[in-house]
Enzyme design. Structure first.
Site, short mmCIF file in Angstrom:
data_model
loop_
_atom_site.label_atom_id
_atom_site.label_comp_id
_atom_site.label_asym_id
_atom_site.label_seq_id
_atom_site.Cartn_x
_atom_site.Cartn_y
_atom_site.Cartn_z
N ARG A 107 -3.80 -7.49 -21.04
CA ARG A 107 -4.67 -7.01 -22.11
C ARG A 107 -4.00 -5.98 -23.01
O ARG A 107 -4.52 -5.65 -24.07
CB ARG A 107 -6.01 -6.52 -21.56
CG ARG A 107 -5.92 -5.49 -20.48
CD ARG A 107 -7.21 -5.41 -19.71
NE ARG A 107 -8.34 -5.19 -20.59
CZ ARG A 107 -8.55 -4.06 -21.27
NH1 ARG A 107 -7.71 -3.07 -21.16
NH2 ARG A 107 -9.61 -3.94 -22.05
N ASP B 83 -10.73 1.70 -24.50
CA ASP B 83 -11.36 1.68 -23.19
C ASP B 83 -11.11 2.96 -22.41
O ASP B 83 -10.20 3.71 -22.70
CB ASP B 83 -10.81 0.51 -22.36
CG ASP B 83 -11.28 -0.81 -22.90
OD1 ASP B 83 -12.26 -0.82 -23.65
OD2 ASP B 83 -10.65 -1.82 -22.56
N PRO C 154 0.81 -1.22 0.00
CA PRO C 154 0.00 0.00 0.00
C PRO C 154 0.85 1.27 0.00
O PRO C 154 0.33 2.36 -0.21
CB PRO C 154 -0.82 -0.09 1.29
CG PRO C 154 -0.57 -1.43 1.88
CD PRO C 154 0.60 -2.05 1.21
N GLU D 231 2.66 -7.63 8.62
CA GLU D 231 2.81 -6.19 8.82
C GLU D 231 3.68 -5.54 7.76
O GLU D 231 3.69 -4.33 7.60
CB GLU D 231 3.41 -5.90 10.21
CG GLU D 231 2.47 -6.19 11.34
CD GLU D 231 1.14 -5.46 11.22
OE1 GLU D 231 1.15 -4.23 11.13
OE2 GLU D 231 0.10 -6.14 11.19
N1 ADE Z 1 -1.02 -5.16 -0.14
C1 ADE Z 1 -1.95 -4.86 0.76
N2 ADE Z 1 -2.71 -3.84 0.36
C2 ADE Z 1 -2.24 -3.46 -0.86
C3 ADE Z 1 -2.59 -2.47 -1.80
N3 ADE Z 1 -3.58 -1.60 -1.56
N4 ADE Z 1 -1.88 -2.39 -2.94
C4 ADE Z 1 -0.87 -3.23 -3.18
N5 ADE Z 1 -0.49 -4.19 -2.32
C5 ADE Z 1 -1.16 -4.32 -1.18
#
Ligand code: ADE
Length: 241
Positions: free
Chosen positions: A159, A174, A94, A121
């Site tokens: 794709r 698209d 994330p 974590e």
């Molecule tokens: N791992 C956990 N959440 C994630 C996300 N939002 N994007 C990429 N990998 C992740």
């Protein structure tokens, strides 16, 4: 293109690789996806891949040993299969660069990707230091692991591979692929369904009128749903002047 996936859950990819466009691209020889279970590279008798963080705190952290060993094995296997040099390494987290169509366009040109899926974590920071992956996030939310994000990435790349879609321009028309507008409404048979009719212009045979209508609809839809994209188009016009 070759994509190696380093994961604790290779089974999650089985259905994904056997269906739809990814299966087609693989069967045409456009894409080779190989999954690797990095638990296989654990060295202790419990086959540990994670441990508690130094300094304390909640959760578990992925250890360097199994990830580096798995990476080395991926490089050796890729070279044995004819790849040259090193793969472009991606880490799904994330904290990474937000995935968008521009990033997919960049990545689909790579001959070889190695995609590391995390859990728990996070990663021991030395995995970042040593492997220097491009960190990629699929959005501002936290999932339980990198596997679903890896599938999102692989689908979006596949794709774009020339020959993967039945229609050569399919991926290019698209939403997001050909500029900042969302795709407008589409219809197919029947002409009337439960009193809902297909717009007459689409049946007119007038290609110019159809193109104008589609553009107008795309603008209306973008204005209603994603006005921020139109703002971006204005900014681009400004900066290019
Ligand atoms: N791992 C956990 N959440 C994630 C996300 N939002 N994007 C990429 N990998 C992740």
């Amino acid at each position: 293109m070759r994509i190696d996936v380093l994961t604790l859950f290779p089974g999650m990819f089985e259905g994904f690789l056997e269906e739809g466009i990814v299966r087609v691209a693989r069967s045409k020889g456009l894409l080779d996806v190989v999954t690797h279970d990095f638990r296989a590279f654990a060295t202790d008798k419990h086959r540990s891949v994670d441990d508690r963080p130094y300094g304390g705190g909640p959760g578990m952290v992925l250890m360097c040993g199994p990830v580096f060993a798995c990476d080395e094995s991926v490089v050796a296997a890729g070279r044995a299969a004819g790849q040259e040099g090193e793969p472009k390494r991606i880490m799904l987290t994330p904290q990474g660069r937000r995935l968008d169509q521009d990033l997919l366009e960049e990545l689909h040109q790579e001959p070889w990707l190695s995609v590391l899926c995390g859990h728990y974590e996070g990663f021991d920071e030395r995995i970042r230091e040593g492997l220097e992956p491009l960190e990629v996030s699929i959005g501002d939310y936290v999932l339980s692991g990198g596997e679903v994000p890896a599938m999102v990435l692989i689908d979006g790349i596949t794709r774009l591979l020339p020959g993967a879609l039945g229609h050569p321009d399919g991926a290019r028309s698209d939403s997001f692929a050909c500029g900042p507008l969302l795709e407008g409404p589409q219809y197919t048979r029947p002409r009337v369904f439960r009193d809902m009719e297909v717009p007459a212009v689409l049946l007119s045979g007038d290609h110019g009128a159809v193109a104008r209508w589609r553009h107008e609809q795309a603008e209306l839809r973008t204005q209603a749903r994603r006005p921020d994209l139109l703002g971006r188009a204005d900014e681009n016009e400004h900066t290019s002047q």
